[in-house]
Design an enzyme around this catalytic site. Structure first.
Site, PDB file in Angstrom:
ATOM      1  N   SER A 128      32.857 -83.070  14.275  1.00 49.01           N
ATOM      2  CA  SER A 128      31.870 -82.346  15.079  1.00 49.01           C
ATOM      3  C   SER A 128      30.845 -81.603  14.237  1.00 49.01           C
ATOM      4  O   SER A 128      29.962 -80.940  14.782  1.00 49.01           O
ATOM      5  CB  SER A 128      32.582 -81.348  16.002  1.00 49.01           C
ATOM      6  OG  SER A 128      33.433 -82.028  16.894  1.00 49.01           O
ATOM      7  N   SER A 310      26.795 -77.686  14.489  1.00 53.40           N
ATOM      8  CA  SER A 310      27.788 -78.693  14.871  1.00 53.40           C
ATOM      9  C   SER A 310      27.165 -79.673  15.861  1.00 53.40           C
ATOM     10  O   SER A 310      26.022 -79.504  16.302  1.00 53.40           O
ATOM     11  CB  SER A 310      29.019 -78.018  15.471  1.00 53.40           C
ATOM     12  OG  SER A 310      28.677 -77.294  16.641  1.00 53.40           O
ATOM     13  N   TYR A 311      27.945 -80.667  16.238  1.00 56.76           N
ATOM     14  CA  TYR A 311      27.446 -81.735  17.110  1.00 56.76           C
ATOM     15  C   TYR A 311      26.871 -81.154  18.407  1.00 56.76           C
ATOM     16  O   TYR A 311      27.557 -80.398  19.115  1.00 56.76           O
ATOM     17  CB  TYR A 311      28.576 -82.707  17.432  1.00 56.76           C
ATOM     18  CG  TYR A 311      28.123 -83.983  18.081  1.00 56.76           C
ATOM     19  CD1 TYR A 311      27.267 -84.863  17.420  1.00 56.76           C
ATOM     20  CD2 TYR A 311      28.539 -84.327  19.362  1.00 56.76           C
ATOM     21  CE1 TYR A 311      26.849 -86.043  18.001  1.00 56.76           C
ATOM     22  CE2 TYR A 311      28.134 -85.516  19.957  1.00 56.76           C
ATOM     23  CZ  TYR A 311      27.288 -86.362  19.263  1.00 56.76           C
ATOM     24  OH  TYR A 311      26.865 -87.538  19.859  1.00 56.76           O
ATOM     25  N   PRO A 312      25.601 -81.478  18.728  1.00 64.78           N
ATOM     26  CA  PRO A 312      24.939 -80.795  19.853  1.00 64.78           C
ATOM     27  C   PRO A 312      25.160 -81.414  21.228  1.00 64.78           C
ATOM     28  O   PRO A 312      24.560 -80.961  22.194  1.00 64.78           O
ATOM     29  CB  PRO A 312      23.457 -80.883  19.463  1.00 64.78           C
ATOM     30  CG  PRO A 312      23.357 -82.173  18.708  1.00 64.78           C
ATOM     31  CD  PRO A 312      24.659 -82.335  17.978  1.00 64.78           C
ATOM     32  N   ARG A 313      26.001 -82.440  21.327  1.00 62.05           N
ATOM     33  CA  ARG A 313      26.269 -83.040  22.639  1.00 62.05           C
ATOM     34  C   ARG A 313      27.718 -82.742  23.025  1.00 62.05           C
ATOM     35  O   ARG A 313      28.641 -83.413  22.571  1.00 62.05           O
ATOM     36  CB  ARG A 313      26.030 -84.552  22.616  1.00 62.05           C
ATOM     37  CG  ARG A 313      24.583 -84.947  22.323  1.00 62.05           C
ATOM     38  CD  ARG A 313      24.426 -86.450  22.403  1.00 62.05           C
ATOM     39  NE  ARG A 313      23.115 -86.881  21.968  1.00 62.05           N
ATOM     40  CZ  ARG A 313      22.042 -86.961  22.741  1.00 62.05           C
ATOM     41  NH1 ARG A 313      22.138 -86.606  24.009  1.00 62.05           N
ATOM     42  NH2 ARG A 313      20.881 -87.383  22.274  1.00 62.05           N
TER      43      ARG A 313
END
Length: 837
Positions: A128, A310-313
């Site tokens: 992530s 971190s991963y935005p989805r």
């Protein structure tokens, strides 16, 4: 040693991951497609020494589309798209050669060495954030790709393709064939897009139907012993009858004192925010930062691939139990904007975050490393700053304040005043826009005390309509009703803007256009479920069940398509209901546009309709002819096509771009077998027409495989030679007053020669000569007069990318009939070709 191939989502991501895993000890080179790099290093995998190759894809590798004739609007009934039309997965961007690129790297399962040995060969790494810890941990916890998740994606893709294309093709052809001022090149329908538009139109309808009502309120002012004034709110709030309001005013305005009925002081708390997920980030980006959802998501993805966040989805608003909150907080301890607050939190102890929703996907969005405004700049910094402040706020304490309330009686009526005093600002120190509004402290008093009444007055007010939906409000509605995912919500909102269904007004409010309003009202009139969020929400639940392995892929797909097929047939049969609404808002084709060129059938003037999609319409023959888009159209010297007698028109993309004449009829109905729909005179293979490729073609393009360089006879005195396929444009002979393509060819490269008449004053020829015939590729005089550019309106070409040639002769392509295949000189490179080397 064995080779381990790793494929990331983006080139920048591949570089970051390879740098982490190789500890910076890697070699890199560009792949054969020119867009993706390959990073090589050695290491261990599953306890064995291996060679690692790290690369990436670039956008979607494959896309779903219909086969053969089913891609042609004019040859297929849209109803066939629901079940009869076969589909295939094909390369999303063939120019990138992504499949071939991965095959070269041994990435496709059938060509892998141990594909049939029973040994697991394909794994998925889940992480992530782009940090050393996350990436290294992911490599120790590799898992198999989830087949059910892939089936869920396939089902959504096929449903959207079949349903969207069927409705879109039918209503686009139906309405663009009747109305000329729709101003939209595509009247699209989407199972998610249409309900999204429906929310905007629903708010518009409420605004239009709103009728303001007059109401009255009483407002009292009292004086304290310190001669300070307090404004009191009426407990009845408001009344809608003026005479009753006047009665209450008469009962209170004669009173001299206000008596305290009760007092209260309560400590209250304003809760710190939940951990940040995608939807909340997009809401704040639109409402507070002024960024559209699509733009905000693009920035967030860039920050992620660069390792800043971190991963935005993600749909999750709950930190995992093992999440290193203190470690993430320590990274911000020296930041110039919030170092003091962070150090104080670390010293006093962070607060346990609120328990949010765990969607089982990625952790909430958090900062991964410290960054400054100078480092990121612009919108990237603004979004990063918000994400960081939000994270710090989640581990801060609640804002605590004291709310004081005093209840008064003036005659028979009751009034109240209240005030707030901050006890502890808590998280509002890092999010000051969330702070409790400052209010004057109330005087100390108790029941039975009296205050002098300053005045009591009656105010007349009116109810106000709601405003147009903001993007933030629309995102909330889409999330609430299950329309789209955290990844697709920005896409659906962007689509209704791009297709002229809504416009973005100040405050990022979405105002529907006439076209958007009529479409939604038409759906409601025929079948409300086409626009209401209920069906799509139910479909999304079924797709989620497929991903969880609780629903059958084929059953969900077949059942959903059957429902929409029935709805489509009913929609087609009932289209007159929507057409009645269209007639009120838009003008018929015959009444739209301005006369431009003559029809070859009736010899009457056809009207040029400039609104998208631009086209010509003959009202006498009731025929419509499409034209090239994104340019200007004008009459071409009143010249006519020798095949059909239609007057030619000239399309131009701008001052630096290309232009070419075309016959409206031939453009829509190709006259020769080797021509396709949408070709102009510069691609026409008529053997004797003065405007055709046969007469104006010079030689094969030096950049693309199939293009031919064609003289633009309208470009003088700044003459141009342009490719009829790609965006290459050669500017030449600025001192010439006439340029013609000769029937003779070059002895060296077999390209057509040019006859050029130069102006006497600035002739480049020796001895004041003005006429010269030569090859644009080989003639030394002409080589000095050529400047190669790319048309501004076309996609950018990459020098040195795939398709770059190194002077070994041109690839074969279509050439003017009757002329030999042009070849590059063997002993030297032409001025045109040299541009690309």
């Amino acid at each position: 040693m064995k080779t381990v191939l790793m494929v990331a989502e983006k080139p920048s991501l591949a570089q970051s991951i390879a740098k982490i895993l190789s500890r910076g000890n890697m070699s890199s080179h560009k792949g054969l497609n020119g867009a993706c790099s390959v990073h090589k290093y050695t290491g261990t995998f599953a306890g064995q020494p291996v060679h690692f190759k790290m690369t990436s894809v670039c956008g979607h590798v494959m896309t779903l589309d219909f086969l053969g004739k089913y891609n042609k609007w004019d040859k297929v009934d849209p109803a066939e798209l629901f079940s009869q039309a076969p589909t295939e997965k094909k390369e999303a961007n063939p120019k990138l050669n992504m499949v071939k690129f991965l095959q070269v790297l041994d990435a496709i399962l059938p060509v892998m060495n141990n594909a049939h040995s029973g040994e697991k060969t394909v794994f998925r790494a889940r992480f992530s954030s782009i940090t050393d810890t996350d990436i290294c941990n992911a490599m120790t916890r590799l898992s198999e790709p989830d087949h059910n998740e892939a089936l869920s994606v396939d089902a959504r893709q096929e449903l959207d393709l079949r349903i969207g294309c069927a409705f879109t093709r039918f209503q686009t052809k139906y309405f663009q064939g009747k109305y000329g001022d729709l101003d939209s090149s595509l009247i699209s329908f989407g199972p998610c897009q249409t309900p999204t538009l429906g929310f905007c139109v629903e708010r518009h309808d409420k605004i239009q139907s709103f009728k303001p009502e007059t109401y009255w309120v009483l407002q009292a002012k009292v004086h304290t012993k310190k001669e300070e004034s307090l404004l009191l709110d009426w407990d009845r709030v408001r009344v809608f009858d003026r005479e009753i309001a006047q009665m209450f005013l008469n009962m209170t305005k004669s009173e001299k004192e206000a008596q305290v009925e009760a007092t209260s002081r309560k400590e209250k708390a304003k809760q710190r925010p939940l951990a940040l997920n995608t939807v909340e980030m997009l809401r704040v980006a639109s409402s507070a930062l002024g960024m559209g959802p699509q733009h905000a998501m693009q920035i967030a993805e860039r920050l992620y691939t660069q390792g800043y966040i971190s991963y935005p989805r993600t749909e999750t608003t709950h930190y995992p139990e093992n999440f290193d909150l203190k470690g993430s907080l320590r990274q911000q301890a020296n930041h110039p904007y919030w170092a003091d607050l962070v150090k104080q939190l670390l010293a006093e102890g962070i607060n346990r975050p609120r328990k949010g929703h765990d969607a089982g996907d990625h952790p909430p969005i958090t900062p991964m490393k410290s960054a400054t405004e100078a480092e990121l700049g612009g919108d990237a910094w603004r979004l990063y700053e918000y994400i960081t402040r939000h994270f710090i706020a989640t581990v801060s304490h609640d804002c605590k304040y004291l709310q004081s309330t005093i209840s008064f009686r003036i005659g028979p009526e009751k009034f109240t005043c209240s005030g707030k005093t901050v006890i502890s600002p808590g998280f509002t120190e890092i999010m000051p826009w969330q702070s409790v509004p400052l209010e004057e402290s109330l005087p100390t008093c108790q029941k039975g005390d009296t205050f002098t009444v300053g005045e009591v007055k009656m105010l007349e007010k009116q109810t106000s309509p709601p405003d147009y939906l903001t993007e933030a409000e629309l995102i909330t509605l889409m999330e609430k009703h299950g329309i789209g995912t955290d990844a697709s919500i920005p896409v659906h909102i962007n689509n209704i803007c791009q297709r002229n269904y809504v416009t973005v007004e100040s405050g990022r409010r979405l105002k529907p256009t006439n076209l958007g309003i009529v479409l939604v009202h038409g759906y409601y009139k025929i079948d409300a479920e086409l626009v209401l969020p209920t069906i799509r929400s139910a479909v999304e639940k079924q797709l989620n069940l497929i991903a969880q392995g609780k629903a059958d892929y084929h059953q969900v797909l077949g059942h959903t398509l059957d429902i929409f097929k029935r709805k489509f047939h009913y929609f087609v049969d009932s289209i007159a209901g929507m057409d009645e609404l269209m007639e009120v808002s838009f003008s018929p084709l015959a009444a739209t546009g301005k006369p431009l060129s003559r029809c070859g059938k009736c010899h009457r003037f056809m009207k040029y309709i400039q609104a998208k999609p631009s086209r010509l319409h003959c009202s006498h023959c009731d025929e419509t002819y499409t034209l090239p888009q994104n340019g200007t159209i004008k009459l071409y010297k009143e010249l006519r096509c020798p095949l059909d007698d239609f007057e030619l028109v000239l399309w131009s993309s701008g001052s630096r771009g290309k232009s070419y004449p075309l016959c409206p009829y031939c453009y829509n109905h190709p006259p020769f077998r080797d021509m396709k729909k949408g070709m102009g005179c510069n691609e026409c293979t008529h053997p004797t027409c003065q405007h055709s490729l046969s007469m104006l073609g010079i030689g094969q393009c030096v950049e693309c495989e199939n293009g031919v360089l064609v003289l633009d006879p309208t470009s003088g005195p700044k003459w141009k030679v342009a490719c009829n396929t790609c965006n290459v444009v050669a500017h030449c002979f600025e001192n010439a007053h006439r340029v013609r393509v000769s029937a003779d060819t070059c002895n060296t490269c077999e390209a057509a020669l040019l006859d050029v008449d130069f102006n006497k004053v600035k002739s480049p020829l020796p001895g004041n000569e003005t006429q010269h015939t030569g090859c644009i590729f080989c003639d030394p005089v002409f080589q000095e007069l050529v400047e190669l550019k790319h048309a501004a309106s076309c996609h950018p070409m990459h020098r040195g990318g795939p398709g770059r040639r190194q002077g070994r002769g041109r690839a074969r392509g279509r050439r003017p009939p009757g002329k030999p295949n042009p070849r590059r000189p063997k002993d030297k490179m032409s001025a045109l070709a040299a541009y690309f080397v």
